[in-house]
Write an enzyme that holds these catalytic residues in place. Structure first.
Site, PDB file in Angstrom:
ATOM      1  N   LYS A 135      44.799  47.700  29.347  1.00 43.45           N
ATOM      2  CA  LYS A 135      43.586  48.502  29.213  1.00 43.45           C
ATOM      3  C   LYS A 135      43.645  49.370  27.952  1.00 43.45           C
ATOM      4  O   LYS A 135      42.646  49.523  27.253  1.00 43.45           O
ATOM      5  CB  LYS A 135      43.365  49.363  30.459  1.00 43.45           C
ATOM      6  CG  LYS A 135      42.929  48.569  31.693  1.00 43.45           C
ATOM      7  CD  LYS A 135      41.628  47.809  31.448  1.00 43.45           C
ATOM      8  CE  LYS A 135      41.108  47.118  32.699  1.00 43.45           C
ATOM      9  NZ  LYS A 135      39.844  46.373  32.463  1.00 43.45           N
ATOM     10  N   ASP A 174      32.132  34.711  38.358  1.00 44.13           N
ATOM     11  CA  ASP A 174      33.511  35.043  38.725  1.00 44.13           C
ATOM     12  C   ASP A 174      34.305  33.740  38.716  1.00 44.13           C
ATOM     13  O   ASP A 174      33.745  32.646  38.697  1.00 44.13           O
ATOM     14  CB  ASP A 174      33.552  35.705  40.122  1.00 44.13           C
ATOM     15  CG  ASP A 174      34.759  36.636  40.288  1.00 44.13           C
ATOM     16  OD1 ASP A 174      34.561  37.827  40.579  1.00 44.13           O
ATOM     17  OD2 ASP A 174      35.898  36.145  40.099  1.00 44.13           O
ATOM     18  N   GLY A 177      33.497  38.876  36.712  1.00 42.10           N
ATOM     19  CA  GLY A 177      34.183  39.544  37.824  1.00 42.10           C
ATOM     20  C   GLY A 177      33.195  40.119  38.834  1.00 42.10           C
ATOM     21  O   GLY A 177      33.447  41.139  39.463  1.00 42.10           O
ATOM     22  N   ILE A 188      38.351  53.895  42.327  1.00 43.48           N
ATOM     23  CA  ILE A 188      36.972  53.827  42.817  1.00 43.48           C
ATOM     24  C   ILE A 188      36.966  53.551  44.316  1.00 43.48           C
ATOM     25  O   ILE A 188      37.604  52.607  44.794  1.00 43.48           O
ATOM     26  CB  ILE A 188      36.188  52.747  42.049  1.00 43.48           C
ATOM     27  CG1 ILE A 188      36.076  53.154  40.566  1.00 43.48           C
ATOM     28  CG2 ILE A 188      34.799  52.553  42.673  1.00 43.48           C
ATOM     29  CD1 ILE A 188      35.372  52.137  39.694  1.00 43.48           C
ATOM     30  N   GLY A 240      34.008  41.277  42.502  1.00 42.90           N
ATOM     31  CA  GLY A 240      34.939  42.390  42.703  1.00 42.90           C
ATOM     32  C   GLY A 240      34.252  43.628  43.266  1.00 42.90           C
ATOM     33  O   GLY A 240      33.024  43.673  43.418  1.00 42.90           O
ATOM     34  N   GLN A 241      35.089  44.656  43.548  1.00 42.00           N
ATOM     35  CA  GLN A 241      34.593  45.891  44.171  1.00 42.00           C
ATOM     36  C   GLN A 241      33.479  46.526  43.321  1.00 42.00           C
ATOM     37  O   GLN A 241      32.433  46.910  43.834  1.00 42.00           O
ATOM     38  CB  GLN A 241      35.757  46.890  44.294  1.00 42.00           C
ATOM     39  CG  GLN A 241      35.388  48.223  44.899  1.00 42.00           C
ATOM     40  CD  GLN A 241      36.427  49.301  44.632  1.00 42.00           C
ATOM     41  OE1 GLN A 241      37.174  49.248  43.645  1.00 42.00           O
ATOM     42  NE2 GLN A 241      36.481  50.290  45.509  1.00 42.00           N
ATOM     43  N   TYR A 263      49.013  46.411  33.476  1.00 42.46           N
ATOM     44  CA  TYR A 263      47.572  46.700  33.547  1.00 42.46           C
ATOM     45  C   TYR A 263      47.201  47.858  32.620  1.00 42.46           C
ATOM     46  O   TYR A 263      46.252  47.780  31.853  1.00 42.46           O
ATOM     47  CB  TYR A 263      47.231  47.032  34.992  1.00 42.46           C
ATOM     48  CG  TYR A 263      45.855  47.557  35.267  1.00 42.46           C
ATOM     49  CD1 TYR A 263      45.667  48.892  35.622  1.00 42.46           C
ATOM     50  CD2 TYR A 263      44.736  46.734  35.213  1.00 42.46           C
ATOM     51  CE1 TYR A 263      44.413  49.389  35.912  1.00 42.46           C
ATOM     52  CE2 TYR A 263      43.469  47.217  35.511  1.00 42.46           C
ATOM     53  CZ  TYR A 263      43.319  48.551  35.864  1.00 42.46           C
ATOM     54  OH  TYR A 263      42.062  49.050  36.167  1.00 42.46           O
TER      55      TYR A 263
HETATM   56  C1  VAH Z   1      43.983  50.179  40.377  1.00 47.89           C
HETATM   57  N1  VAH Z   1      41.782  50.658  41.273  1.00 47.89           N
HETATM   58  O1  VAH Z   1      44.421  50.776  41.360  1.00 47.89           O
HETATM   59  C2  VAH Z   1      42.507  50.421  40.031  1.00 47.89           C
HETATM   60  C3  VAH Z   1      42.341  51.635  39.133  1.00 47.89           C
HETATM   61  C4  VAH Z   1      43.025  54.009  38.622  1.00 47.89           C
HETATM   62  C5  VAH Z   1      43.209  52.814  39.512  1.00 47.89           C
HETATM   63  O2  VAH Z   1      42.507  51.286  37.795  1.00 47.89           O
HETATM   64  O3  VAH Z   1      44.631  49.417  39.678  1.00 47.89           O
END
Ligand code: VAH
Length: 318
Positions: A143, A34, A9, A169, A12-13, A139
């Site tokens: 995680k 990536d 990745g 971030i 990515g940012q 998501y």
């Molecule tokens: C998102 N930037 O918005 C990520 C992050 C806490 C947010 O996990 O999905």
């Protein structure tokens, strides 16, 4: 022996910034990878879909990889639009990472988790290290499951996997993608062009955030800590600055008085509403000396100055 680091990745940012920081530390060879093309012309690059075990093994063996920063993920907003893609990348990509690390003696792995593992209700809007939670996004579930998979592979197979629950971030690069906190990146790119910004979260929606340099420094400090300092093998809470769209807009207006923010809401509002507003990161501070350096005014100043150097004189805060 020279460390040979694979970043998945990498386009990515966080991946792009991580590459920069790791290059600065020297004494390591870095392979960027990536699923897309080499967007940033990394000197050593592999087009890699982490859900393909065989392709992943080929890259690890070809380069003799000794460490992996596994940054490839589908974030919160995109994960709600395409649940299956998120599950496949976030879960099978991590499973491949861990199994390859076990099979090919990769001696250190970083796994980025997120404050998205938490979901309301919270006492005083704070998420503590051990706040039990039932995430309400694909998501967040990925995680949370991922953290526990890492903990399992550490205790059962002795893998040295380290993890941080990143807040939102924020950095100057306009490459945040598919997240609920992306507004706090996009806003700057409108403000410096004297454009108003139509924010997809309501004005008072306060979320835990962190300036990207702090996030990367935390990552490297965790990865460079002694093994016996790491007491938590799921993932460490990490806090930087909590703010709302209204608060960051007001801070930008101190530099660009004519900046205007407007508001609308989409599916990302309910995601944000499920998350904590503040993070307790006492354990990271205790175990490996974490301390954030950027507050909201310093972050806004630094980002504006990077986007248009010398345009926005530093405002001396009282
Ligand atoms: C998102 N930037 O918005 C990520 C992050 C806490 C947010 O996990 O999905």
């Amino acid at each position: 022996m020279k460390k040979r680091i694979l970043i998945t990745g990498a386009n990515g940012q966080v991946g792009t910034k991580l590459y920069e920081y790791l290059m600065h530390f020297g004494n390591c060879q870095i392979i960027a990878s990536d699923v897309s093309e080499n967007k940033f012309n990394f000197p050593e690059y592999e087009k890699l879909d982490v859900t393909s075990y065989s392709d992943y093994v080929d890259v690890v063996v070809k380069h003799g990889i000794t460490q992996v920063y596994h940054m490839a993920a589908i974030l919160s907003s995109k994960g709600e639009i395409n649940n299956q893609l998120a599950w496949n990348v976030n879960m099978n990509g991590l499973m491949n990472t861990l199994n390859i690390a076990k099979e090919y003696n990769i001696n250190k792995i970083f796994f980025p988790s997120s404050i998205a593992v938490f979901a309301e209700p919270f006492e005083n809007k704070i998420a503590n290290q051990n706040t039990i939670s039932t995430p309400t996004t694909m998501y967040g579930m990925n995680k949370l499951a991922g953290e526990n998979l890492c903990n399992y592979y550490h205790h059962k197979f002795g893998l040295d996997i380290r993890s941080i629950r990143y807040p939102g971030i924020i950095g100057p690069e306009n490459n945040a993608g598919g997240g609920t906190t992306d507004y706090a990146v996009e806003i700057f790119h409108h403000a410096v062009k004297n454009e108003s910004y139509n924010c997809f979260l309501s004005a008072p929606t306060t979320l835990p955030m962190i300036y990207i340099d702090d996030a990367i420094r935390a990552t490297i400090e965790l990865m460079r800590s002694e093994k016996d300092e790491i007491k938590i093998r799921t993932s460490y809470n990490l806090a930087g600055i909590s703010f709302s769209p209204y608060q960051i807009a007001q801070e930008i207006k101190k530099h660009i008085p004519n900046f205007r923010m407007t508001y609308f809401q989409d599916h990302r509002q309910s995601i944000a509403d499920s998350w904590p507003q503040y993070i307790n990161d006492d354990e990271a501070r205790r175990d490996w000396g974490w301390k954030h350096e950027y507050d909201l005014s310093k972050m806004v100043q630094v980002i504006l100055d990077q986007l248009i150097p010398n345009q926005y004189p530093k405002i001396e805060t009282a």
